[in-house]
Design a protein around this motif. Structure first.
Motif, PDB file in Angstrom:
ATOM      1  N   UNK A   1       8.006  -2.367 -10.794  1.00  0.00           N
ATOM      2  CA  UNK A   1       6.706  -2.055 -10.171  1.00  0.00           C
ATOM      3  C   UNK A   1       5.633  -1.978 -11.269  1.00  0.00           C
ATOM      4  N   UNK A   2       5.971  -1.333 -12.396  1.00  0.00           N
ATOM      5  CA  UNK A   2       5.013  -1.205 -13.509  1.00  0.00           C
ATOM      6  C   UNK A   2       4.623  -2.594 -14.034  1.00  0.00           C
ATOM      7  N   UNK A   3       5.597  -3.492 -14.079  1.00  0.00           N
ATOM      8  CA  UNK A   3       5.321  -4.849 -14.572  1.00  0.00           C
ATOM      9  C   UNK A   3       4.326  -5.575 -13.655  1.00  0.00           C
ATOM     10  N   UNK A   4       4.516  -5.403 -12.359  1.00  0.00           N
ATOM     11  CA  UNK A   4       3.590  -6.028 -11.389  1.00  0.00           C
ATOM     12  C   UNK A   4       2.176  -5.469 -11.583  1.00  0.00           C
ATOM     13  N   UNK A   5       2.086  -4.154 -11.796  1.00  0.00           N
ATOM     14  CA  UNK A   5       0.766  -3.537 -12.019  1.00  0.00           C
ATOM     15  C   UNK A   5       0.165  -4.042 -13.326  1.00  0.00           C
ATOM     16  N   UNK A   6       1.004  -4.134 -14.346  1.00  0.00           N
ATOM     17  CA  UNK A   6       0.545  -4.621 -15.661  1.00  0.00           C
ATOM     18  C   UNK A   6      -0.016  -6.038 -15.545  1.00  0.00           C
TER      19      UNK A   6
ATOM     20  N   UNK B   1      -4.297   3.120  -7.414  1.00  0.00           N
ATOM     21  CA  UNK B   1      -4.231   2.741  -8.833  1.00  0.00           C
ATOM     22  C   UNK B   1      -3.707   1.308  -8.923  1.00  0.00           C
ATOM     23  N   UNK B   2      -4.292   0.554  -9.850  1.00  0.00           N
ATOM     24  CA  UNK B   2      -3.912  -0.855 -10.005  1.00  0.00           C
ATOM     25  C   UNK B   2      -3.368  -1.116 -11.408  1.00  0.00           C
ATOM     26  N   UNK B   3      -3.146  -0.026 -12.146  1.00  0.00           N
ATOM     27  CA  UNK B   3      -2.572  -0.121 -13.493  1.00  0.00           C
ATOM     28  C   UNK B   3      -1.308   0.749 -13.543  1.00  0.00           C
ATOM     29  N   UNK B   4      -0.379   0.451 -14.472  1.00  0.00           N
ATOM     30  CA  UNK B   4       0.793   1.330 -14.608  1.00  0.00           C
ATOM     31  C   UNK B   4       0.380   2.720 -15.106  1.00  0.00           C
ATOM     32  N   UNK B   5       1.332   3.626 -15.202  1.00  0.00           N
ATOM     33  CA  UNK B   5       1.015   4.996 -15.634  1.00  0.00           C
ATOM     34  C   UNK B   5       0.508   5.783 -14.444  1.00  0.00           C
ATOM     35  N   UNK B   6      -0.423   6.692 -14.691  1.00  0.00           N
ATOM     36  CA  UNK B   6      -0.986   7.513 -13.610  1.00  0.00           C
ATOM     37  C   UNK B   6       0.113   8.240 -12.852  1.00  0.00           C
ATOM     38  N   UNK B   7       0.080   8.104 -11.510  1.00  0.00           N
ATOM     39  CA  UNK B   7       1.042   8.824 -10.667  1.00  0.00           C
ATOM     40  C   UNK B   7       2.321   8.035 -10.411  1.00  0.00           C
TER      41      UNK B   7
ATOM     42  N   UNK C   1      -0.903  -3.026  -6.257  1.00  0.00           N
ATOM     43  CA  UNK C   1      -1.837  -2.023  -5.758  1.00  0.00           C
ATOM     44  C   UNK C   1      -1.007  -0.864  -5.215  1.00  0.00           C
ATOM     45  N   UNK C   2      -1.219   0.311  -5.777  1.00  0.00           N
ATOM     46  CA  UNK C   2      -0.473   1.497  -5.348  1.00  0.00           C
ATOM     47  C   UNK C   2      -1.452   2.500  -4.762  1.00  0.00           C
ATOM     48  N   UNK C   3      -1.311   2.746  -3.457  1.00  0.00           N
ATOM     49  CA  UNK C   3      -2.142   3.768  -2.821  1.00  0.00           C
ATOM     50  C   UNK C   3      -1.298   5.025  -2.686  1.00  0.00           C
ATOM     51  N   UNK C   4      -1.843   6.142  -3.113  1.00  0.00           N
ATOM     52  CA  UNK C   4      -1.090   7.390  -3.106  1.00  0.00           C
ATOM     53  C   UNK C   4      -1.869   8.443  -2.323  1.00  0.00           C
ATOM     54  N   UNK C   5      -1.168   9.117  -1.397  1.00  0.00           N
ATOM     55  CA  UNK C   5      -1.775  10.244  -0.672  1.00  0.00           C
ATOM     56  C   UNK C   5      -1.380  11.518  -1.401  1.00  0.00           C
ATOM     57  N   UNK C   6      -2.363  12.239  -1.929  1.00  0.00           N
ATOM     58  CA  UNK C   6      -2.054  13.479  -2.650  1.00  0.00           C
ATOM     59  C   UNK C   6      -2.570  14.685  -1.861  1.00  0.00           C
ATOM     60  N   UNK C   7      -1.805  15.780  -1.936  1.00  0.00           N
ATOM     61  CA  UNK C   7      -2.242  16.989  -1.238  1.00  0.00           C
ATOM     62  C   UNK C   7      -3.210  17.787  -2.116  1.00  0.00           C
TER      63      UNK C   7
END
Ligand SMILES: CC(C)(COP(=O)(O)OP(=O)(O)OC[C@H]1O[C@@H](n2cnc3c(N)ncnc32)[C@H](O)[C@@H]1OP(=O)(O)O)[C@@H](O)C(=O)NCCC(=O)NCCS
Length: 231
Positions: free
Chosen positions: A38-43, A8-14, A48-54
């Protein structure tokens, strides 16, 4: 357990869940910026936030990176895997995916990361073992820059973390043109000045910063090598 890696490259989400469940447990408070930061940087379109989800959609690991347009340097700011999942390849997958994504998107001069020195005591099991962490990055090809590096203080110079290591995860070949074990310091100097000022809220003029910048500017480039004797 199977994991899916999403970016995700925007704030919110996960972000909120990743911050609470993955980042806070994995980092000492003085090394972790606020969720709002971190949210400000995304805004601003620089994160860039990469998330591994199960399978259940729960985040088990994450990598967060910040792009610096002025220096063309990408920083891997945070990489962490849930303690119960460590040692099963997820950290390596996240790091590989992050580097591939960022190289394609930005064509960066450098991708760097900061870690505790392997000589630092392991303060808490959840934060990981500094020696094994260095081995993890060196196995992925990272080299350690020979610099008197410190992590800029999040909120002011008195909050710096001294004795950290700065790693190079990727360098454009033009930055190692003369010798593969030396890194041309130009982009890193621009990056460090900007990084220290944005973290600490003012332009630095102290001895530690001067020593760091002088080492970055040294003739012939910054020496870099593998450090872990086990590899
Ligand atoms: C470093 C980290 C992301 C690695 O994730 P991982 O999923 O365990 O890594 P992989 O399974 O792909 O690779 C295994 C290697 O990771 C490293 N590793 C595994 N567990 C570790 C731990 N508790 N502490 C430090 N490094 C560890 C070791 O080098 C290991 O190799 P080994 O088994 O030969 O010793 C993870 O240990 C972690 O979240 N540590 C805490 C936060 C952190 O240190 N982040 C890095 C600084 S930004």
């Amino acid at each position: 357990m199977k994991y899916r890696i999403m970016e995700q490259t925007r704030p919110g989400g996960l972000l909120g869940q990743v911050y609470r469940e993955v980042l806070i447990p994995a980092f000492p408070a003085n090394e972790l910026e606020s969720e709002t930061g971190i949210a400000r940087t995304l805004e601003a379109g620089l994160g860039s936030l990469l998330v591994a989800v199960d399978d259940a959609g729960r985040p088990a690991g994450a990598a967060f990176g910040r792009w610096s347009p002025a220096s063309q340097v990408q920083m891997l700011t945070y990489l962490a895997v849930d303690p119960a999942t460590r040692g099963h390849g997820l950290g390596g997958r996240l790091l590989g995916d992050a580097l591939e994504t960022w190289r394609e998107r930005y064509d960066p001069c450098l991708v760097v990361a900061e870690i505790e020195s392997p000589d630092a005591p392991a303060v808490h099991e959840a934060y990981g073992d500094p020696r094994r962490r260095l081995a993890f990055y060196e196995a992925a090809g990272a080299r350690v820059l020979d610099l008197p590096y410190f992590q800029p203080g999040i909120g002011g110079p008195h909050l710096r973390v001294m004795g950290m290591l700065l790693l190079v995860l990727h360098a454009d070949p033009s930055f190692t043109q003369n010798r593969p074990d030396r890194l041309a310091g130009k982009a890193l100097r621009t990056f460090m000045e900007e990084y220290i000022e944005s973290s600490e809220g003012r332009k630095p003029a102290d001895w530690d910063t001067q020593a760091l910048l002088k080492a970055i500017d040294q003739d012939g480039g910054i020496p870099m090598a593998r450090k872990d004797p086990g590899r």
